[in-house]
Design a protein around this motif. Structure first.
Motif, PDB file in Angstrom:
ATOM      1  N   UNK A 127       0.819  -1.216   0.000  1.00  0.00           N
ATOM      2  CA  UNK A 127       0.000   0.000   0.000  1.00  0.00           C
ATOM      3  C   UNK A 127       0.856   1.270   0.000  1.00  0.00           C
ATOM      4  N   UNK A 128       2.040   1.195  -0.585  1.00  0.00           N
ATOM      5  CA  UNK A 128       2.955   2.340  -0.546  1.00  0.00           C
ATOM      6  C   UNK A 128       2.892   3.206  -1.804  1.00  0.00           C
ATOM      7  N   UNK A 129       1.680   3.375  -2.325  1.00  0.00           N
ATOM      8  CA  UNK A 129       1.502   4.295  -3.444  1.00  0.00           C
ATOM      9  C   UNK A 129       0.250   5.131  -3.208  1.00  0.00           C
ATOM     10  N   UNK A 130       0.234   6.304  -3.808  1.00  0.00           N
ATOM     11  CA  UNK A 130      -0.844   7.265  -3.576  1.00  0.00           C
ATOM     12  C   UNK A 130      -2.203   6.697  -3.944  1.00  0.00           C
ATOM     13  N   UNK A 131      -2.311   6.042  -5.073  1.00  0.00           N
ATOM     14  CA  UNK A 131      -3.613   5.570  -5.533  1.00  0.00           C
ATOM     15  C   UNK A 131      -4.205   4.518  -4.592  1.00  0.00           C
ATOM     16  N   UNK A 132      -3.399   3.589  -4.134  1.00  0.00           N
ATOM     17  CA  UNK A 132      -3.890   2.551  -3.214  1.00  0.00           C
ATOM     18  C   UNK A 132      -4.365   3.173  -1.910  1.00  0.00           C
ATOM     19  N   UNK A 133      -3.557   4.065  -1.327  1.00  0.00           N
ATOM     20  CA  UNK A 133      -3.946   4.700  -0.066  1.00  0.00           C
ATOM     21  C   UNK A 133      -5.148   5.625  -0.242  1.00  0.00           C
ATOM     22  N   UNK A 151      10.350   8.303   2.267  1.00  0.00           N
ATOM     23  CA  UNK A 151       9.383   7.891   1.241  1.00  0.00           C
ATOM     24  C   UNK A 151       7.958   7.978   1.781  1.00  0.00           C
ATOM     25  N   UNK A 152       7.756   7.586   3.031  1.00  0.00           N
ATOM     26  CA  UNK A 152       6.440   7.700   3.651  1.00  0.00           C
ATOM     27  C   UNK A 152       6.006   9.146   3.796  1.00  0.00           C
ATOM     28  N   UNK A 153       6.944  10.006   4.144  1.00  0.00           N
ATOM     29  CA  UNK A 153       6.631  11.439   4.256  1.00  0.00           C
ATOM     30  C   UNK A 153       6.236  12.016   2.906  1.00  0.00           C
ATOM     31  N   UNK A 154       6.970  11.655   1.847  1.00  0.00           N
ATOM     32  CA  UNK A 154       6.625  12.111   0.484  1.00  0.00           C
ATOM     33  C   UNK A 154       5.229  11.627   0.104  1.00  0.00           C
ATOM     34  N   UNK A 155       4.964  10.365   0.387  1.00  0.00           N
ATOM     35  CA  UNK A 155       3.677   9.770   0.064  1.00  0.00           C
ATOM     36  C   UNK A 155       2.538  10.512   0.773  1.00  0.00           C
ATOM     37  N   UNK A 171       4.480   9.127  17.571  1.00  0.00           N
ATOM     38  CA  UNK A 171       5.076  10.346  17.034  1.00  0.00           C
ATOM     39  C   UNK A 171       4.541  10.577  15.638  1.00  0.00           C
ATOM     40  N   UNK A 172       4.213  11.808  15.324  1.00  0.00           N
ATOM     41  CA  UNK A 172       3.796  12.164  13.974  1.00  0.00           C
ATOM     42  C   UNK A 172       5.041  12.267  13.119  1.00  0.00           C
ATOM     43  N   UNK A 173       5.115  11.471  12.080  1.00  0.00           N
ATOM     44  CA  UNK A 173       6.318  11.463  11.238  1.00  0.00           C
ATOM     45  C   UNK A 173       6.368  12.641  10.275  1.00  0.00           C
ATOM     46  N   UNK A 174       5.390  13.515  10.337  1.00  0.00           N
ATOM     47  CA  UNK A 174       5.452  14.728   9.528  1.00  0.00           C
ATOM     48  C   UNK A 174       5.914  15.922  10.352  1.00  0.00           C
ATOM     49  N   UNK A 175       5.936  15.784  11.696  1.00  0.00           N
ATOM     50  CA  UNK A 175       6.343  16.935  12.504  1.00  0.00           C
ATOM     51  C   UNK A 175       7.250  16.595  13.679  1.00  0.00           C
ATOM     52  N   UNK A 176       7.251  15.369  14.148  1.00  0.00           N
ATOM     53  CA  UNK A 176       7.993  15.024  15.356  1.00  0.00           C
ATOM     54  C   UNK A 176       9.341  14.360  15.109  1.00  0.00           C
ATOM     55  N   UNK A 177       9.797  14.316  13.857  1.00  0.00           N
ATOM     56  CA  UNK A 177      11.099  13.724  13.570  1.00  0.00           C
ATOM     57  C   UNK A 177      11.940  14.702  12.769  1.00  0.00           C
ATOM     58  N   UNK A 178      13.235  14.603  12.951  1.00  0.00           N
ATOM     59  CA  UNK A 178      14.178  15.445  12.228  1.00  0.00           C
ATOM     60  C   UNK A 178      15.299  14.543  11.717  1.00  0.00           C
ATOM     61  N   UNK A 179      15.520  14.541  10.407  1.00  0.00           N
ATOM     62  CA  UNK A 179      16.590  13.731   9.834  1.00  0.00           C
ATOM     63  C   UNK A 179      17.918  14.420  10.112  1.00  0.00           C
ATOM     64  N   UNK A 180      18.822  13.701  10.747  1.00  0.00           N
ATOM     65  CA  UNK A 180      20.123  14.271  11.089  1.00  0.00           C
ATOM     66  C   UNK A 180      21.171  13.958  10.037  1.00  0.00           C
ATOM     67  N   UNK A 181      21.185  12.722   9.562  1.00  0.00           N
ATOM     68  CA  UNK A 181      22.169  12.357   8.550  1.00  0.00           C
ATOM     69  C   UNK A 181      21.739  11.083   7.855  1.00  0.00           C
ATOM     70  N   UNK A 182      22.233  10.927   6.652  1.00  0.00           N
ATOM     71  CA  UNK A 182      22.018   9.704   5.891  1.00  0.00           C
ATOM     72  C   UNK A 182      23.379   9.131   5.579  1.00  0.00           C
TER      73      UNK A 182
END
Length: 138
Positions: free
Chosen positions: A22-28, A63-67, A94-105
């Motif tokens: 279910x990792x695509x816009x149309x399915x969700x 990818x989830x945030x983009x979706x 935690x809301x993954x759109x506001x409660x996380x901060x990417x530090x490094x990849x």
């Protein structure tokens, strides 16, 4: 579901974001619209837990945030679920759109991972000034 609703129960849905399921816009979009049209609130879309044996279903947080940003353009507010993660150590959702901060990849040896800082609102950790870091994606 109809019997619960007829009895006055508010019915909420919790789904898990799964790679190639279910990792695509149309399915969700189809899922959330269908639930909402039937009076079921699409409440949470969970990022998968770090559970052995389920790694092939994991989706990167980015990818989830983009979706979710794409999905917001297709659904009304009440039909849009909250994208959440159960924080390690009992920190709550935690809301993954506001409660996380990417530090490094980091990339190397064929592996890719990201280190995130999780903001744990209104918890003992926050009051004590501790930061919680987690590797959330591979």
């Amino acid at each position: 579901v109809a019997q619960l609703q007829h009895s006055g129960v508010t019915v909420l849905n919790q789904s898990v974001l799964l790679r190639r399921i279910n990792d695509d816009v149309e399915t969700l979009r189809t899922l959330c619209e269908g639930l909402y049209q039937r009076g079921v609130v699409p409440y949470y879309l969970h990022h998968p837990d770090w559970t052995p044996g389920t790694f092939r279903f994991r989706v990167a947080v980015a990818a989830g945030q983009r979706l979710m940003r794409q999905l917001a353009g297709h659904l009304s507010g009440p039909a849009l679920p909250r994208y959440v993660l159960d924080a390690p150590g009992g920190g709550g959702k935690l809301c993954l759109l506001s409660d996380v901060e990417c530090l490094e990849t980091q990339n190397g040896d064929g592996l890719c991972g990201a280190l995130y800082r999780l903001r744990l609102p209104q918890t003992r950790r926050e009051a004590e000034g501790e930061a919680l870091y987690a590797c959330l994606s591979l």
